[in-house]
Write a protein that holds these residues in place. Structure first.
Motif, PDB file in Angstrom:
ATOM      1  N   LEU A  85       0.787  -1.318  -0.080  1.00  0.00           N
ATOM      2  CA  LEU A  85       0.000  -0.126   0.159  1.00  0.00           C
ATOM      3  C   LEU A  85       0.995   1.100  -0.108  1.00  0.00           C
ATOM      4  N   LYS A  86       0.207   2.079  -0.681  1.00  0.00           N
ATOM      5  CA  LYS A  86       1.028   3.618  -0.845  1.00  0.00           C
ATOM      6  C   LYS A  86       0.059   4.702  -0.192  1.00  0.00           C
ATOM      7  N   PRO A  87       0.736   5.864   0.097  1.00  0.00           N
ATOM      8  CA  PRO A  87      -0.003   6.871   0.618  1.00  0.00           C
ATOM      9  C   PRO A  87      -1.256   7.236  -0.158  1.00  0.00           C
ATOM     10  N   GLU A  88      -1.144   7.272  -1.364  1.00  0.00           N
ATOM     11  CA  GLU A  88      -2.094   7.568  -2.418  1.00  0.00           C
ATOM     12  C   GLU A  88      -3.101   6.729  -2.428  1.00  0.00           C
ATOM     13  N   ASP A  89      -3.034   5.403  -1.846  1.00  0.00           N
ATOM     14  CA  ASP A  89      -4.148   4.618  -1.833  1.00  0.00           C
ATOM     15  C   ASP A  89      -5.195   5.058  -0.607  1.00  0.00           C
ATOM     16  N   THR A  90      -4.720   6.256   0.049  1.00  0.00           N
ATOM     17  CA  THR A  90      -5.706   6.485   1.128  1.00  0.00           C
ATOM     18  C   THR A  90      -7.068   7.060   0.844  1.00  0.00           C
ATOM     19  N   ALA A  91      -8.221   6.497   1.080  1.00  0.00           N
ATOM     20  CA  ALA A  91      -9.399   6.900   0.580  1.00  0.00           C
ATOM     21  C   ALA A  91     -10.582   6.128   1.333  1.00  0.00           C
ATOM     22  N   VAL A  92     -11.757   6.455   1.129  1.00  0.00           N
ATOM     23  CA  VAL A  92     -12.648   5.570   1.449  1.00  0.00           C
ATOM     24  C   VAL A  92     -13.236   4.617   0.215  1.00  0.00           C
ATOM     25  N   TYR A  93     -13.266   3.336   0.766  1.00  0.00           N
ATOM     26  CA  TYR A  93     -13.324   2.106  -0.344  1.00  0.00           C
ATOM     27  C   TYR A  93     -14.927   1.708  -0.311  1.00  0.00           C
TER      28      TYR A  93
END
Length: 123
Positions: A85-93
């Motif tokens: 995982l990368k910081p840019e994967d941060t989100a609501v899924y």
């Protein structure tokens, strides 16, 4: 009444892994497509992965080789394994169900949505 319930989100360090689950209630989803979407603050909702009833798959370029979508029809559940995982994967899924034919990466191609689960990746 169709209900989708996501779980498995959380806070993880970059390079770590999470496994999201989406359980469906109120219908049998064996013949439906399912998808995982994400939405970061200030950004549009985007499809990261989708799977048909026959387990054909789609992945966004940004997650290919890192994320894996799968389904267990006996449990009416779809999964998203997220590795490296990368910081840019941060989100609501969000998970979603598609009752139409074929695979779709478009928000409008899906009929039912879960409430979402937060994924946060720290650097």
């Amino acid at each position: 009444q169709v209900q989708l319930v996501e779980s498995g989100g959380g806070l993880v360090q970059a390079g770590g892994s999470l496994r999201l689950s989406c359980a469906g209630f109120g219908s049998t989803f064996n013949s439906y497509g399912m998808g995982w979407f994400r939405q970061a603050p200030g950004k549009e909702r985007e499809c990261v992965a989708a799977i048909t009833w026959s387990s054909s798959t789609y992945y966004a370029d940004s997650v290919k080789g890192r994320f894996t979508i799968s389904r267990d029809n006996a449990k009416n559940t779809v999964y998203l394994q997220m590795n490296n995982l990368k910081p840019e994967d941060t989100a609501v899924y969000y998970c979603a169900v598609r009752t139409g034919y074929g695979i779709s990466s478009s928000v409008v191609g899906y009929n039912y949505w879960g409430q979402g689960t937060q994924v946060a990746v720290s650097s």
